[in-house]
Design an enzyme around this catalytic site. Structure first.
Site, PDB file in Angstrom:
ATOM      1  N   ASP A   1      20.423  29.752  34.786  1.00  0.00           N
ATOM      2  CA  ASP A   1      21.397  29.523  35.844  1.00  0.00           C
ATOM      3  C   ASP A   1      22.462  28.602  35.270  1.00  0.00           C
ATOM      4  OD1 ASP A   1      22.878  28.713  38.026  1.00  0.00           O
ATOM      5  OD2 ASP A   1      21.143  28.336  39.323  1.00  0.00           O
TER       6      ASP A   1
ATOM      7  N   SER B   1      40.774  35.340  35.486  1.00  0.00           N
ATOM      8  CA  SER B   1      41.190  36.199  36.598  1.00  0.00           C
ATOM      9  C   SER B   1      42.689  36.043  36.793  1.00  0.00           C
ATOM     10  CB  SER B   1      40.458  35.782  37.882  1.00  0.00           C
ATOM     11  OG  SER B   1      41.011  36.414  39.022  1.00  0.00           O
TER      12      SER B   1
ATOM     13  N   TYR C   1      37.910  29.294  44.644  1.00  0.00           N
ATOM     14  CA  TYR C   1      37.828  30.248  43.530  1.00  0.00           C
ATOM     15  C   TYR C   1      39.084  30.229  42.665  1.00  0.00           C
ATOM     16  CZ  TYR C   1      37.363  34.641  40.970  1.00  0.00           C
ATOM     17  OH  TYR C   1      37.296  35.574  39.971  1.00  0.00           O
TER      18      TYR C   1
END
Length: 253
Positions: free
Chosen positions: A64, A145, A163
């Site tokens: 993780d 992104s 985000y």
């Protein structure tokens, strides 16, 4: 990609979407690939999509990346078992839909930052330790992104919360890594790859709900992003692609 044949790559968030596509394509290109994810069984399942003679070159490690101690443990083990790390693909990322100004949002905000920013920084730090020790040409790719360069969807989507700021951080971190790798005197490249809309599981809502809010729009497949990552990795040693933006044809933002 011949320069990377039989070399070792680590792909975070390799259990689905872009990470899964990259992991499979790197194996097909001749690399030994270690996929990190919380759902290692899904990485194991990817082997069925590979030629039988290459299935043994994909390895799953449970990690993780929002937890620094798990990152340290995983990368230390990979370095020892696979004689170093040559390529790191920082793909793991999450999105939470929640307004920043609403109450009771501290948990999802921290989840996004811990994964998208701290996870990327700590994975790169641990990979660098291996790259420095072995002294081979290496490459780090951050899956960024278009939201790391502009804030999209503000009229049609619920707030994507922290985000976009987390991806803006990746844009800045890429340049910091570039400068630090140069100062290190090791031949380590770094590239930010910024896709537009991609058909993945990152949206925490039903695909029909996404379409109802955003309308029908052009969209990339995970394999499109993976092909671009292989292009970046395939550049000769004297060429470094710093930022690569990939949009589906006709994307409006």
């Amino acid at each position: 990609m011949e320069q990377w044949r039989d070399r070792t790559a680590v792909v975070t968030g390799a259990s689905s979407g872009i990470g899964a596509a990259i992991a499979k394509d790197l194996v097909k290109a001749g690399m030994i690939v270690i996929g990190l994810a919380r759902r290692v069984e899904r990485i194991e399942a990817l082997k069925k999509d590979l030629p039988p003679n290459l299935q043994g070159n994909l390895h799953a490690v449970k990690c993780d990346v929002s937890k620094e101690e798990e990152i340290i443990k995983a990368f230390t083990s990979i370095d020892q078992k696979f004689n170093g790390i040559d390529v790191l693909i920082n793909n793991a990322g999450i999105l939470r839909l929640l307004d920043l100004i609403k109450s009771d949002n501290s948990i999802p905000i921290r989840e996004v930052i811990d994964t998208n920013v701290f996870g990327l920084v700590f994975c790169t730090r641990e990979a660098y330790k291996s790259m420095e020790k072995h002294g081979r040409n290496s490459h780090v790719v951050h899956i960024n992104s278009i939201a790391g360069h502009a804030v999209p969807f503000h009229h049609t989507m619920p707030s994507t919360n922290i985000y976009s700021p987390s991806k803006f951080a990746v844009t800045a971190i890429t340049e910091i890594h570039r400068q630090e790798f140069i100062r290190s005197k090791h031949h380590i490249k770094v590239t930010s790859v910024s896709p537009g809309a991609v058909k993945t599981e990152i949206f925490p809502m039903d695909p029909k709900e996404v379409e109802s809010k955003m309308g029908k729009m052009p969209i990339l497949e995970s394999e499109d992003v993976s092909a671009s990552v292989l292009h970046v990795l395939g550049t000769p040693p004297h060429v470094q692609i710093h930022e690569l933006t990939i949009k589906p044809f006709g994307e409006a933002f």
